[in-house]
Design a protein around this motif. Structure first.
Motif, PDB file in Angstrom:
ATOM      1  N   ILE A  15       0.732  -0.995   0.149  1.00 53.36           N
ATOM      2  CA  ILE A  15      -0.024  -0.067   0.060  1.00 53.36           C
ATOM      3  C   ILE A  15       0.815   1.417   0.117  1.00 53.36           C
ATOM      4  CG2 ILE A  15      -1.634   1.157   1.319  1.00 53.36           C
ATOM      5  CD1 ILE A  15      -3.093  -1.209   2.353  1.00 53.36           C
ATOM      6  N   SER A 129      -7.285   4.653  -0.617  1.00 44.55           N
ATOM      7  CA  SER A 129      -6.694   3.692   0.295  1.00 44.55           C
ATOM      8  C   SER A 129      -7.657   2.795   0.568  1.00 44.55           C
ATOM      9  CB  SER A 129      -6.476   4.490   1.555  1.00 44.55           C
ATOM     10  OG  SER A 129      -7.345   5.201   2.076  1.00 44.55           O
ATOM     11  N   ASN A 135      -5.431  -1.990  -3.192  1.00 46.88           N
ATOM     12  CA  ASN A 135      -5.240  -1.702  -1.779  1.00 46.88           C
ATOM     13  C   ASN A 135      -6.299  -2.709  -0.839  1.00 46.88           C
ATOM     14  OD1 ASN A 135      -3.149   0.003  -2.065  1.00 46.88           O
ATOM     15  ND2 ASN A 135      -4.399   1.992  -1.872  1.00 46.88           N
TER      16      ASN A 135
END
Length: 223
Positions: A15, A129, A135
């Motif tokens: 990430i 995110s 992610n």
């Protein structure tokens, strides 16, 4: 707890080393509303990571209990599936890389960063995110590792905090650093942006390939 931390570290790095949000953060820092939008983006980025990993950790915790010394076939199969999906994403990223001196296309929303408000920055950070497919797969993998790790509540919290700090570091460091010393970091951040734009697909392809292989290996080990 150490083994679970070892499992989530590569996923947190996956990430963290994501060129698109780093580029977005840099563009916000170089925009007229640098302070408000960048802090909003960082807030949304943190929230997205935390919500994703906590949600999937809770889901994984309801899997059938296993002996700590026995195999965990359900968690293993999930990890293998996630690993295969990451490999497919790696192939897609590699094929989308620019050839020669061609300028790679960037998301259309990046052109609106100069006029973005702090609230929109929060929303964008959360979407990139927590809901970004790549992610999200990392969050699922971390959640499964944490939820099936037979840890105490306190240990779960520690692992989630470590995961979040590492995953958010590449957005948090430039934002905090720039707000503390904007004059010194403007040039280096622009240079970093220029390098990341053409190399985005290649970086992500290699990253997804490595993490996908690791995930499959972990899954096979659980079966």
């Amino acid at each position: 707890m150490g083994s679970v931390i070892g499992e989530v570290l590569p996923l947190a790095l996956g990430i963290a080393i994501s060129p698109v949000p780093i580029i977005a953060a840099i563009l916000m820092l170089l925009s007229p509303r640098a302070r408000g939008t960048s802090l909003g983006f960082l807030t949304g980025w943190l929230l997205g990571i935390i919500v994703a990993v906590v949600a999937f950790a809770l889901l994984a915790s309801v899997l059938p209990d296993d002996d700590s010394d026995a195999s965990k076939p359900i968690a293993g199969v999930i990890k293998i599936i996630l690993g295969v999906l990451l490999l497919l994403l790696a192939i897609k990223q590699f094929r989308s890389r620019p050839h020669g001196d061609a300028e790679p296309p960037l998301p259309k929303w990046m052109s609106a960063i100069d006029t973005m408000t702090p609230v929109r920055g929060v929303v964008l950070g959360f979407l990139l995110s927590g809901l970004n497919p790549k992610n999200l797969l990392m969050g699922v993998g971390a959640g499964v590792a944490i939820g099936s790790g037979t840890l105490t509540f306190g240990e779960d919290v520690v692992v989630i905090v470590i995961f979040t700090i590492i995953a958010a570091s590449t957005v948090a460091i430039p934002v905090i650093g720039y707000l503390a010393a904007s004059a010194k970091l403007a040039g280096p951040l622009e240079s970093l942006r220029k390098w990341l734009v053409p190399n985005n697909a290649t970086v992500m392809a290699i990253l997804l390939l490595v993490i996908g292989v690791v995930m499959i290996g972990k899954g096979v080990g659980n079966i």
